[in-house]
Design an enzyme around this catalytic site. Structure first.
Site, mmCIF file in Angstrom:
data_model
loop_
_atom_site.group_PDB
_atom_site.id
_atom_site.type_symbol
_atom_site.label_atom_id
_atom_site.label_comp_id
_atom_site.label_asym_id
_atom_site.label_seq_id
_atom_site.Cartn_x
_atom_site.Cartn_y
_atom_site.Cartn_z
ATOM 1 N N GLU A 8 -4.579 -7.775 5.807
ATOM 2 C CA GLU A 8 -3.239 -7.302 5.443
ATOM 3 C C GLU A 8 -2.426 -8.398 4.754
ATOM 4 O OE1 GLU A 8 -2.839 -4.215 5.507
ATOM 5 O OE2 GLU A 8 -4.526 -3.739 6.811
ATOM 6 N N GLN B 187 0.810 -1.219 0.000
ATOM 7 C CA GLN B 187 0.000 0.000 0.000
ATOM 8 C C GLN B 187 0.841 1.266 0.000
ATOM 9 O OE1 GLN B 187 -2.599 -1.574 3.391
ATOM 10 N NE2 GLN B 187 -3.966 -0.260 2.233
#
Ligand code: ZN
Length: 200
Positions: free
Chosen positions: A141, A55
């Site tokens: 995640e 990210q």
């Protein structure tokens, strides 16, 4: 050095880093440690509870998390390096969002409990059995590290509801590329492979 900022930024859907399958990390050096500190800062600044390396446009198999989302709670700060999830149990449905798709929230069904094995920054192996929000965070995640997004896991109805928002993100992204504000997909992928060869 007076400036320790490494200039990381959160990338948005459909940036190619979000589809990158990260290989295990072999080297943790001082520069990476300062990038990880900056990932925590970005996560808090955007009111997140987890942030994966993809990210911030880094091809490394790691993510940071603080299930309390509170920068004062240092005892709740976790760095997961080369995480492996096992022993999924049960099923839970809850709303998720993602700092790479800001403003979009949808229900995602996931195992309720999981075990996660990973290394921390000191090189120690951690073994955590998690449930509730923390379990959901580590699953979300770890998905990022495999190039997967929560919108890939929506029900058929959920996907239909998310479609317009995702198309809007794609349009904005493409027009920024056309204006030369952000790199082409090809250049972005090339950069990821270069960074990958440094530490994996
Ligand atoms: Zn996310």
């Amino acid at each position: 050095m007076s400036n320790t900022s490494t200039g990381l930024r959160i990338v948005h859907y459909p940036h190619p880093a979000l589809r990158h399958l990260s290989k295990p990390l072999r080297r943790v050096d001082a520069e990476l440690v300062s990038m990880i500190q900056e990932m925590f800062e970005l996560m808090y600044a955007h009111k997140g509870v987890g942030l994966a390396a993809n990210q911030v446009d880094l091809p490394y198999r790691l993510f940071v998390a603080n299930p309390e989302g509170d920068r004062q709670r240092k005892d709740q700060e976790f760095v997961f390096i080369n995480p492996i999830i096992s022993q999924p149990k049960g099923s839970a449905d809850a709303e998720e969002g993602c700092l790479s798709i800001p403003g979009l929230y949808a229900h995602v069904k996931r195992p309720e409990r999981v075990t996660i094995t990973a290394f921390n920054l000191r090189g120690e192996e951690m073994n955590l059995e998690l449930d509730g929000l923390f379990s959901r965070i580590v699953q979300h995640e770890t998905d990022h590290l495999d190039g997967k997004l929560f919108v890939d896991r929506l029900s058929a109805t959920g996907q239909m509801e998310a479609r317009d928002a995702l198309e809007e993100f794609s349009l904005v992204y493409t027009s920024r590329q056309e204006r030369g504000e952000i790199p082409s997909d090809e250049d972005a992928r090339k950069r990821l492979l270069e960074l990958e060869s440094l530490r994996t």
